[in-house]
Design a protein around this motif. Structure first.
Motif, PDB file in Angstrom:
ATOM      1  N   PRO A 169      31.467  99.042 -16.268  1.00 49.86           N
ATOM      2  CA  PRO A 169      30.400  99.748 -16.986  1.00 49.86           C
ATOM      3  C   PRO A 169      30.802 100.215 -18.375  1.00 49.86           C
ATOM      4  O   PRO A 169      29.962 100.271 -19.279  1.00 49.86           O
ATOM      5  CB  PRO A 169      30.093 100.941 -16.066  1.00 49.86           C
ATOM      6  N   ALA A 170      32.084 100.529 -18.558  1.00 46.99           N
ATOM      7  CA  ALA A 170      32.535 100.959 -19.885  1.00 46.99           C
ATOM      8  C   ALA A 170      32.421  99.826 -20.893  1.00 46.99           C
ATOM      9  O   ALA A 170      32.214 100.061 -22.086  1.00 46.99           O
ATOM     10  CB  ALA A 170      33.974 101.455 -19.806  1.00 46.99           C
ATOM     11  N   LYS A 171      32.552  98.601 -20.425  1.00 47.74           N
ATOM     12  CA  LYS A 171      32.453  97.444 -21.311  1.00 47.74           C
ATOM     13  C   LYS A 171      31.017  96.963 -21.462  1.00 47.74           C
ATOM     14  O   LYS A 171      30.569  96.657 -22.568  1.00 47.74           O
ATOM     15  CB  LYS A 171      33.323  96.299 -20.764  1.00 47.74           C
ATOM     16  N   TRP A 172      30.287  96.931 -20.336  1.00 48.47           N
ATOM     17  CA  TRP A 172      28.993  96.263 -20.331  1.00 48.47           C
ATOM     18  C   TRP A 172      27.814  97.217 -20.414  1.00 48.47           C
ATOM     19  O   TRP A 172      26.685  96.776 -20.672  1.00 48.47           O
ATOM     20  CB  TRP A 172      28.867  95.395 -19.080  1.00 48.47           C
ATOM     21  N   GLY A 173      28.009  98.513 -20.196  1.00 50.81           N
ATOM     22  CA  GLY A 173      26.902  99.451 -20.271  1.00 50.81           C
ATOM     23  C   GLY A 173      25.797  99.099 -19.294  1.00 50.81           C
ATOM     24  O   GLY A 173      26.039  98.805 -18.124  1.00 50.81           O
ATOM     25  N   ALA A 180      30.694  80.963 -21.592  1.00 54.55           N
ATOM     26  CA  ALA A 180      29.461  81.696 -21.279  1.00 54.55           C
ATOM     27  C   ALA A 180      29.327  81.896 -19.773  1.00 54.55           C
ATOM     28  O   ALA A 180      28.953  82.981 -19.308  1.00 54.55           O
ATOM     29  CB  ALA A 180      28.253  80.942 -21.821  1.00 54.55           C
ATOM     30  N   SER A 181      29.652  80.866 -18.994  1.00 59.95           N
ATOM     31  CA  SER A 181      29.587  80.976 -17.538  1.00 59.95           C
ATOM     32  C   SER A 181      30.565  82.028 -17.025  1.00 59.95           C
ATOM     33  O   SER A 181      30.252  82.793 -16.100  1.00 59.95           O
ATOM     34  CB  SER A 181      29.888  79.612 -16.913  1.00 59.95           C
ATOM     35  N   ASP A 182      31.744  82.093 -17.623  1.00 61.90           N
ATOM     36  CA  ASP A 182      32.734  83.096 -17.215  1.00 61.90           C
ATOM     37  C   ASP A 182      32.234  84.513 -17.486  1.00 61.90           C
ATOM     38  O   ASP A 182      32.487  85.438 -16.692  1.00 61.90           O
ATOM     39  CB  ASP A 182      34.055  82.862 -17.951  1.00 61.90           C
ATOM     40  N   LEU A 183      31.532  84.712 -18.604  1.00 59.02           N
ATOM     41  CA  LEU A 183      30.969  86.032 -18.881  1.00 59.02           C
ATOM     42  C   LEU A 183      29.949  86.419 -17.824  1.00 59.02           C
ATOM     43  O   LEU A 183      29.922  87.567 -17.353  1.00 59.02           O
ATOM     44  CB  LEU A 183      30.311  86.051 -20.265  1.00 59.02           C
ATOM     45  N   VAL A 184      29.094  85.467 -17.459  1.00 63.73           N
ATOM     46  CA  VAL A 184      28.085  85.751 -16.436  1.00 63.73           C
ATOM     47  C   VAL A 184      28.751  86.083 -15.104  1.00 63.73           C
ATOM     48  O   VAL A 184      28.360  87.031 -14.413  1.00 63.73           O
ATOM     49  CB  VAL A 184      27.127  84.556 -16.287  1.00 63.73           C
ATOM     50  N   THR A 185      29.779  85.312 -14.736  1.00 69.15           N
ATOM     51  CA  THR A 185      30.490  85.579 -13.492  1.00 69.15           C
ATOM     52  C   THR A 185      31.111  86.968 -13.507  1.00 69.15           C
ATOM     53  O   THR A 185      31.061  87.708 -12.515  1.00 69.15           O
ATOM     54  CB  THR A 185      31.568  84.512 -13.250  1.00 69.15           C
ATOM     55  N   GLU A 186      31.690  87.359 -14.649  1.00 68.64           N
ATOM     56  CA  GLU A 186      32.274  88.692 -14.761  1.00 68.64           C
ATOM     57  C   GLU A 186      31.220  89.767 -14.555  1.00 68.64           C
ATOM     58  O   GLU A 186      31.422  90.726 -13.785  1.00 68.64           O
ATOM     59  CB  GLU A 186      32.937  88.864 -16.127  1.00 68.64           C
ATOM     60  N   VAL A 187      30.086  89.633 -15.222  1.00 65.43           N
ATOM     61  CA  VAL A 187      29.039  90.649 -15.128  1.00 65.43           C
ATOM     62  C   VAL A 187      28.465  90.723 -13.718  1.00 65.43           C
ATOM     63  O   VAL A 187      28.136  91.802 -13.217  1.00 65.43           O
ATOM     64  CB  VAL A 187      27.930  90.365 -16.161  1.00 65.43           C
ATOM     65  N   GLY A 240      27.054  75.921 -16.808  1.00 68.91           N
ATOM     66  CA  GLY A 240      28.225  75.997 -15.949  1.00 68.91           C
ATOM     67  C   GLY A 240      27.829  76.109 -14.496  1.00 68.91           C
ATOM     68  O   GLY A 240      26.687  75.826 -14.111  1.00 68.91           O
ATOM     69  N   ASP A 241      28.773  76.560 -13.680  1.00 71.12           N
ATOM     70  CA  ASP A 241      28.516  76.740 -12.263  1.00 71.12           C
ATOM     71  C   ASP A 241      27.972  78.144 -12.009  1.00 71.12           C
ATOM     72  O   ASP A 241      28.236  79.086 -12.756  1.00 71.12           O
ATOM     73  CB  ASP A 241      29.803  76.564 -11.459  1.00 71.12           C
ATOM     74  N   TYR A 242      27.225  78.282 -10.926  1.00 71.04           N
ATOM     75  CA  TYR A 242      26.860  79.613 -10.461  1.00 71.04           C
ATOM     76  C   TYR A 242      28.132  80.384 -10.100  1.00 71.04           C
ATOM     77  O   TYR A 242      29.145  79.783  -9.723  1.00 71.04           O
ATOM     78  CB  TYR A 242      25.995  79.524  -9.214  1.00 71.04           C
ATOM     79  N   PRO A 243      28.099  81.726 -10.174  1.00 70.55           N
ATOM     80  CA  PRO A 243      29.197  82.486  -9.595  1.00 70.55           C
ATOM     81  C   PRO A 243      29.433  82.041  -8.149  1.00 70.55           C
ATOM     82  O   PRO A 243      28.485  81.651  -7.452  1.00 70.55           O
ATOM     83  CB  PRO A 243      28.695  83.934  -9.674  1.00 70.55           C
ATOM     84  N   PRO A 244      30.686  82.067  -7.677  1.00 65.88           N
ATOM     85  CA  PRO A 244      31.013  81.468  -6.380  1.00 65.88           C
ATOM     86  C   PRO A 244      30.143  81.947  -5.228  1.00 65.88           C
ATOM     87  O   PRO A 244      29.826  81.172  -4.325  1.00 65.88           O
ATOM     88  CB  PRO A 244      32.481  81.874  -6.180  1.00 65.88           C
ATOM     89  N   GLN A 245      29.736  83.215  -5.231  1.00 68.56           N
ATOM     90  CA  GLN A 245      28.970  83.736  -4.098  1.00 68.56           C
ATOM     91  C   GLN A 245      27.577  83.125  -3.996  1.00 68.56           C
ATOM     92  O   GLN A 245      26.931  83.213  -2.944  1.00 68.56           O
ATOM     93  CB  GLN A 245      28.873  85.263  -4.165  1.00 68.56           C
ATOM     94  N   PHE A 246      27.094  82.507  -5.090  1.00 70.82           N
ATOM     95  CA  PHE A 246      25.752  81.942  -5.081  1.00 70.82           C
ATOM     96  C   PHE A 246      25.731  80.420  -5.019  1.00 70.82           C
ATOM     97  O   PHE A 246      24.677  79.828  -4.773  1.00 70.82           O
ATOM     98  CB  PHE A 246      24.986  82.385  -6.336  1.00 70.82           C
ATOM     99  N   ALA A 247      26.869  79.783  -5.255  1.00 64.43           N
ATOM    100  CA  ALA A 247      26.892  78.325  -5.423  1.00 64.43           C
ATOM    101  C   ALA A 247      26.387  77.588  -4.186  1.00 64.43           C
ATOM    102  O   ALA A 247      25.663  76.585  -4.296  1.00 64.43           O
ATOM    103  CB  ALA A 247      28.299  77.865  -5.787  1.00 64.43           C
ATOM    104  N   ARG A 248      26.744  78.051  -3.000  1.00 62.83           N
ATOM    105  CA  ARG A 248      26.329  77.348  -1.787  1.00 62.83           C
ATOM    106  C   ARG A 248      24.832  77.545  -1.512  1.00 62.83           C
ATOM    107  O   ARG A 248      24.180  76.675  -0.925  1.00 62.83           O
ATOM    108  CB  ARG A 248      27.140  77.870  -0.600  1.00 62.83           C
TER     109      ARG A 248
END
Length: 497
Positions: free
Chosen positions: A270-274, A257-264, A65-73
């Motif tokens: 932290p309660a979800k991802w530890g 999968a890309s959306d999960l990475v962007t979320e993390v 997928g795409d990088y999270p928006p802050q890294f794409a450029r």
């Protein structure tokens, strides 16, 4: 003038191109396409081909997928469609040579993005300087690192092993010496390198290693990886079962999968991802008990890989990558700094050490330094310390200190900034947002030469690392060996990281 260049391999003939005394062979398959019956299976052998395989252009990239928006450029992607995505590229000064040193490069990208065909990974400068350079594609995200505790795991690592076996079998045809292979990588690629260094399955496949801005601290436990697999299945609306996930369209799976990475990497709960809310890597090598038998740092501590010289290090301003592009660095105040530093394990009096060393720094600048140490510098030091205690052949530590933040939009020597200097590819225009408009050729010359010297001669030019001197090569427009740089900050992390 571009000329035709032909090499015969075990599976057939490849036709590359030669220009300015460098021969390039691009998009060579090292494993069968990982689709159809080979989908989410360990890499399968390449079938022989008739005639000449055209190796004059980069091959297909792995689904991503795409990088999270802050890294794409900052990290422009290359996407090339096609099934033969398990491919590699070779640059050599002379296919007719014998015994040349070899660099095998594993790209970064959070195990979710990136490819070997990025312009900054062009191996021409290494070939110009007598090194056969190989850059590798491997499977990413769910295709490469989905773990469901079902007997299949770490397919991306297995791809890297398959590429290293290919190098052992074929690199002599390009003038390389299979006994002089250095495996190297940055970020996820460096985490791969230190993982491979710890693995019995990789023993004998490389003689040296380089790990840039990545170490062993981010390996997933099987429980963590199963949790990620469950979140992915939930996002897809299917059971956490490999066959059910494979039945989803590739585009849908890649996006989920890309959306999960962007979320993390953007708004992790932290309660979800530890622990993953700090490591930011939902897809990564996993302790599965088969491909990866033990945590890499434990294997290295026990002495695995002691006969493999290692160059390892980080960049001075790694953490600025995560705070500058979004503007968050300016929004961090003292309470936010204290809270976030506490999440990494530092107490208020620990931050006083960072402040004293940076009297003009803002709270955001100090947080960037804390992130740099937690995520990159301290894990690299732990690997070097473990190897020193185990009596390793040689470990060298570096720190890349270029550029200053004012020269590249506030990023400084951030995560990923050193790679174009290592490859001497700083002039590519798409690197401007990351490097600034006038990156230093002098720094590129010095840094690239350090890598060439290590790959060729097994030493970068300063004393090895041990826990007495802690000698570290600081890389800018010159090489400055310094004993235990920022040692007071390093000491804060004892018993924390």
């Amino acid at each position: 003038m571009v000329q035709r260049s032909v090499v015969r391999l075990g599976n057939g003939v490849v036709r590359g191109k030669a220009e300015f005394d460098v021969h390039a062979f691009l998009g060579i398959p090292y494993a069968a396409p990982p689709f159809g019956v080979n989908r989410m299976r360990p890499p399968q052998p390449v079938q022989p081909w008739e005639g000449e395989l055209d190796a004059t252009a980069y091959g297909p990239t792995a689904p991503k997928g795409d990088y999270p928006p802050q890294f794409a450029r900052l990290f422009p992607e290359v996407v090339i469609p096609g099934a033969d995505c398990l491919n590699l590229n070779v640059w050599t000064p002379d296919p007719g040579a014998r015994g040349l040193p070899v660099l095998v490069w594993l790209h970064g990208g959070s195990f979710t993005n990136g490819s070997s065909s990025l312009p900054e990974y062009d191996g021409t400068a290494f070939a110009r300087d007598g090194v056969v350079c190989v850059t590798v594609n491997y499977r990413l995200a769910a295709e490469g690192y989905l773990f469901l505790d079902d007997g299949t795991a770490n397919l991306g690592l297995l791809d890297q092993l398959a590429a290293l076996h290919w190098v052992q079998d074929n690199i002599a045809a390009f003038g390389g010496d299979p006994a002089r292979v250095t495996v190297a990588g940055e970020s996820a690629g460096a985490m791969s390198v230190t993982t491979l260094l710890s693995m019995p399955l990789a023993q004998g496949l490389f003689a040296q290693a380089i790990a840039q801005s990545g170490a062993t601290a981010h390996t997933l436990t099987s429980e963590e990886a199963c949790t990620v697999g469950g979140y992915l299945a939930e996002a897809l609306g299917v059971p956490p079962d490999r066959e059910a996930i494979k039945a989803v369209s590739m585009n849908t799976l890649v996006q989920a999968a890309s959306d999960l990475v962007t979320e993390v990497q953007t708004v992790p709960d932290p309660a979800k991802w530890g622990r993953l809310a700090l490591s930011l890597l939902p897809f990564a090598p996993t302790l599965d008990g088969s491909v990866l038998l033990t945590m890499p740092i434990d294997a290295i501590t026990a002495g695995h890989g002691v006969d493999v010289p290692l160059l390892i290090g980080s960049n001075r301003d790694e953490g600025r990558l995560f705070l500058v592009p979004t503007g968050a660095i300016a929004a961090i105040d003292e309470p936010a700094l204290a809270m976030m530093a506490g999440a990494y394990g530092l107490a208020g009096n620990d931050l006083a050490v960072y402040r004293a060393n940076r009297p003009d720094a803002s709270p955001g600048d100090i947080l960037a330094a804390v992130i740099t140490d937690w995520y990159y510098r301290i894990p690299a030091i732990r690997v070097a310390e473990a190897r020193s205690a185990a009596g390793a052949t040689g470990t060298w530590m570096y720190r890349f200190d270029h550029p200053e933040p004012r020269a590249n939009h506030g990023l400084g020597a951030c995560h990923g900034a050193e790679v174009p200097f290592v490859f001497d590819t700083i002039t590519h225009p798409e690197l401007g947002p990351l490097l600034g408009e006038v990156p230093s050729q002098t720094v590129a010359d010095r840094t690239h030469q350090v890598w060439v010297d290590f790959i060729t001669h097994g030493a970068p030019g300063w004393a090895p690392y041990d826990t007495v001197g802690r000698t570290t090569g600081l890389l800018t427009d010159d090489i400055s060996p310094v004993d235990d740089p920022a040692g007071d900050e390093r000491a804060l992390w004892e018993d924390i990281r």
